[in-house]
Design a protein around this motif. Sequence first.
Motif, PDB file in Angstrom:
ATOM      1  N   ARG A 139      13.992  29.834 112.779  1.00  0.00           N
ATOM      2  CA  ARG A 139      13.219  28.029 113.168  1.00  0.00           C
ATOM      3  C   ARG A 139      11.737  28.548 113.435  1.00  0.00           C
ATOM      4  N   LYS A 140      11.291  29.614 114.233  1.00  0.00           N
ATOM      5  CA  LYS A 140       9.901  30.142 114.947  1.00  0.00           C
ATOM      6  C   LYS A 140       9.109  30.754 113.564  1.00  0.00           C
ATOM      7  N   ALA A 141       8.951  31.143 112.653  1.00  0.00           N
ATOM      8  CA  ALA A 141       8.425  30.694 111.310  1.00  0.00           C
ATOM      9  C   ALA A 141       7.579  29.911 110.765  1.00  0.00           C
ATOM     10  N   ALA A 142       8.852  28.451 110.727  1.00  0.00           N
ATOM     11  CA  ALA A 142       8.227  27.914 109.890  1.00  0.00           C
ATOM     12  C   ALA A 142       7.621  26.292 111.392  1.00  0.00           C
ATOM     13  N   PHE A 143       8.151  26.770 112.454  1.00  0.00           N
ATOM     14  CA  PHE A 143       7.051  25.863 113.092  1.00  0.00           C
ATOM     15  C   PHE A 143       6.311  26.497 113.220  1.00  0.00           C
ATOM     16  N   ASP A 144       5.593  27.431 112.974  1.00  0.00           N
ATOM     17  CA  ASP A 144       3.985  27.998 113.151  1.00  0.00           C
ATOM     18  C   ASP A 144       3.573  27.557 111.959  1.00  0.00           C
ATOM     19  N   LEU A 145       4.316  27.470 110.887  1.00  0.00           N
ATOM     20  CA  LEU A 145       3.295  27.180 110.018  1.00  0.00           C
ATOM     21  C   LEU A 145       3.117  25.405 109.510  1.00  0.00           C
ATOM     22  N   GLY A 146       4.335  25.262 110.241  1.00  0.00           N
ATOM     23  CA  GLY A 146       3.916  23.463 110.431  1.00  0.00           C
ATOM     24  C   GLY A 146       5.094  22.501 109.308  1.00  0.00           C
ATOM     25  N   LEU A 147       6.430  23.421 109.000  1.00  0.00           N
ATOM     26  CA  LEU A 147       7.242  22.881 108.307  1.00  0.00           C
ATOM     27  C   LEU A 147       8.637  22.527 108.830  1.00  0.00           C
ATOM     28  N   ASP A 148       9.074  21.595 107.919  1.00  0.00           N
ATOM     29  CA  ASP A 148      10.266  21.269 108.496  1.00  0.00           C
ATOM     30  C   ASP A 148      11.585  21.272 107.514  1.00  0.00           C
ATOM     31  N   LEU A 149      12.223  22.910 107.658  1.00  0.00           N
ATOM     32  CA  LEU A 149      13.117  23.191 106.011  1.00  0.00           C
ATOM     33  C   LEU A 149      14.913  23.017 106.615  1.00  0.00           C
ATOM     34  N   HIS A 150      15.282  23.369 105.227  1.00  0.00           N
ATOM     35  CA  HIS A 150      16.327  22.729 105.192  1.00  0.00           C
ATOM     36  C   HIS A 150      17.450  23.824 106.862  1.00  0.00           C
ATOM     37  N   GLU A 199      19.897  25.469 106.458  1.00  0.00           N
ATOM     38  CA  GLU A 199      20.864  27.082 105.452  1.00  0.00           C
ATOM     39  C   GLU A 199      19.238  27.707 105.517  1.00  0.00           C
ATOM     40  N   LEU A 200      18.202  26.964 105.006  1.00  0.00           N
ATOM     41  CA  LEU A 200      16.787  28.078 104.157  1.00  0.00           C
ATOM     42  C   LEU A 200      16.583  28.712 105.647  1.00  0.00           C
ATOM     43  N   THR A 201      16.245  28.205 106.846  1.00  0.00           N
ATOM     44  CA  THR A 201      15.961  29.033 108.488  1.00  0.00           C
ATOM     45  C   THR A 201      16.495  29.968 108.705  1.00  0.00           C
ATOM     46  N   ALA A 202      17.767  29.826 108.010  1.00  0.00           N
ATOM     47  CA  ALA A 202      19.033  31.062 108.919  1.00  0.00           C
ATOM     48  C   ALA A 202      18.504  31.869 107.798  1.00  0.00           C
ATOM     49  N   LEU A 203      18.436  32.029 105.930  1.00  0.00           N
ATOM     50  CA  LEU A 203      18.305  32.903 105.244  1.00  0.00           C
ATOM     51  C   LEU A 203      16.904  33.163 105.935  1.00  0.00           C
ATOM     52  N   LEU A 204      15.536  32.484 106.017  1.00  0.00           N
ATOM     53  CA  LEU A 204      14.436  33.118 105.902  1.00  0.00           C
ATOM     54  C   LEU A 204      14.646  33.842 107.456  1.00  0.00           C
ATOM     55  N   ARG A 250      25.444  37.473 118.810  1.00  0.00           N
ATOM     56  CA  ARG A 250      23.497  37.314 119.196  1.00  0.00           C
ATOM     57  C   ARG A 250      22.808  37.540 117.964  1.00  0.00           C
ATOM     58  N   LEU A 251      23.136  38.562 117.131  1.00  0.00           N
ATOM     59  CA  LEU A 251      21.522  38.607 116.000  1.00  0.00           C
ATOM     60  C   LEU A 251      22.218  37.642 114.841  1.00  0.00           C
ATOM     61  N   ALA A 252      23.044  36.955 115.045  1.00  0.00           N
ATOM     62  CA  ALA A 252      22.915  35.677 113.424  1.00  0.00           C
ATOM     63  C   ALA A 252      22.005  34.585 114.927  1.00  0.00           C
ATOM     64  N   ASP A 253      22.393  34.595 115.681  1.00  0.00           N
ATOM     65  CA  ASP A 253      21.580  33.693 116.804  1.00  0.00           C
ATOM     66  C   ASP A 253      20.101  33.833 116.672  1.00  0.00           C
ATOM     67  N   GLN A 254      19.630  34.914 116.597  1.00  0.00           N
ATOM     68  CA  GLN A 254      17.982  36.020 117.028  1.00  0.00           C
ATOM     69  C   GLN A 254      17.644  35.401 115.454  1.00  0.00           C
ATOM     70  N   ILE A 255      18.381  35.865 114.259  1.00  0.00           N
ATOM     71  CA  ILE A 255      18.085  35.168 112.862  1.00  0.00           C
ATOM     72  C   ILE A 255      17.714  33.657 112.472  1.00  0.00           C
ATOM     73  N   ARG A 256      18.199  32.497 113.741  1.00  0.00           N
ATOM     74  CA  ARG A 256      18.012  31.351 113.007  1.00  0.00           C
ATOM     75  C   ARG A 256      16.775  31.395 113.413  1.00  0.00           C
ATOM     76  N   GLU A 257      16.563  31.810 115.089  1.00  0.00           N
ATOM     77  CA  GLU A 257      15.309  31.334 116.010  1.00  0.00           C
ATOM     78  C   GLU A 257      14.336  32.353 114.881  1.00  0.00           C
ATOM     79  N   GLU A 258      14.004  33.337 114.469  1.00  0.00           N
ATOM     80  CA  GLU A 258      13.331  33.893 113.861  1.00  0.00           C
ATOM     81  C   GLU A 258      12.625  32.682 112.349  1.00  0.00           C
TER      82      GLU A 258
END
Length: 502
Positions: free
Chosen positions: A287-298, A300-305, A277-285
């Motif tokens: 994606r949310k950060a990239a979406f708020d900034l209007g960016l499209d990331l790889h 793997e970078l989204t998960a690390l972020l 569940r935490l892994a899913d939350q990490i990916r969602e966090e």
Amino acid sequence: MIGYIGLGVGIIAAVALGYLIGRIPRTKKEEEIIASAQEEAERLKRERILEARQEIQEMREEFEARTKRREEELARMEERILQREDRLGKKSTYLERIEDSLRADEEELQRLKEEGERLLAEEKAQLARISGWTEKEAQEHLLKLVETESQRFFSRKVEEVERRAKEEAQQRAARILATAVQRYAGEYIEENAVSSVPLPSEEFKGRIIGREGRNIRTFEALTGVELLVDDTPEMVVLSSFHPLRREVARLALTRLIEDGRIHPAQIEEKVQRAKARLADQIREEGRKAAFDLGLDLHPELTALLGRLKYRTSYGQNQLAHSVEVAWIAKMIAEELGIDAVSAKRAGLLHDIGKAVDHEVEGPHALIGADLARRYGEKSVVVHAIAAHHEDVDPESVLDVIIQAADTLSAARPGARHETFERYIQRLKDLEALCRSFPAVQEAYALQAGREVRVMVHPDRASDEVAAKLAYDIARAIEEELNYPGEIKVNVIRQTQFTQSAK
């Protein structure tokens, strides 16, 4: 003209009527009618003749009036022509006088020029006799004087221009940074090393501990988190400096309490589910950060972020810090007129290496640059990530923007905090470093370590040495100490003389 036509028509009508009447046999009544008609014809003839005469008279008067007006107009034109000829004659006379005057002035000017040349030649000869210099030597001397004076003048001008340029550059830089900070209204974020989990009742503390403590030992072994069960009513505490482990433990313990069944097998299952569940939350966090900034990331970078959500530095959440740096970098880039999208990408990913720095050796800036390069980021973004802590030299304006945005986010009041002991130790290290210089008498750290005031021995350090000492201390602080923001070094040299009047 109309009168003439009417008169002709009347005469013809009268003649025709008389002719017809003369040929037709007439009765008395007819003769009376004919006589009446003749009288009417005579009357009409007289009227027509009178009208024709009046019209002729009117035409004559109108013609005479037009002729008179034309004559008057011609007279006025003739008078204007005569006046113009008179003015032209006067102008011609005036121009002739001016021409004579100019000719005389030209002759006088030529005479004065010749006189001036003669006097100048005499002055040159006299100067040569007095000074003993030839004309060429005097010219060379004057040129040297002019050259020396010009060098001094232009040196002052260059210094003034450089000073003004530096002042304007500093003001513009301060305005850009102030605008970026004011436009971004981020929250101050603090993280703790503990998490509290509420309990429905006190009996759950016994269930969590288990028989002979087997449940709590299993839980701590699987999560790597210390579970503190104390006298706090209806609450237990999870303690760990690893945010990911602490979050897994919190999720797992919450599920165990909701389920009510707490034993080693159930604990292991809940911990595994909490990790997923935490892994899913990490990916969602991420994606949310990239979406708020209007960016499209790889991906793997989204998960690390997203993993930065559970990473802190001096109490500042790293994901919030990265988002804040991205916004500040974007605003500064817009003020400077460069690519704001690249600035946002570099700002968001500048600390991505911290997500794996415990797994990979090396500085997090270089680790992050390698990850960004591996997942397709542009070279300018990769270099900005690598250079934000000067592990490599900055090469572009974007590199400097990311450094400035990172410093602004980390150094603003309230953004970070540290333990009291570490804070005190940092101030002591700062003062000790300053006292290590031979000419220093005393050093005091001020403004929470943002400024250090250094007192020097006046007999050991002149004003020039004090200025050099401030530079040396600043460089030593940069090389030997770790500190947020910047530190102002203020060196004071004071000489005091005291006497007593008796």
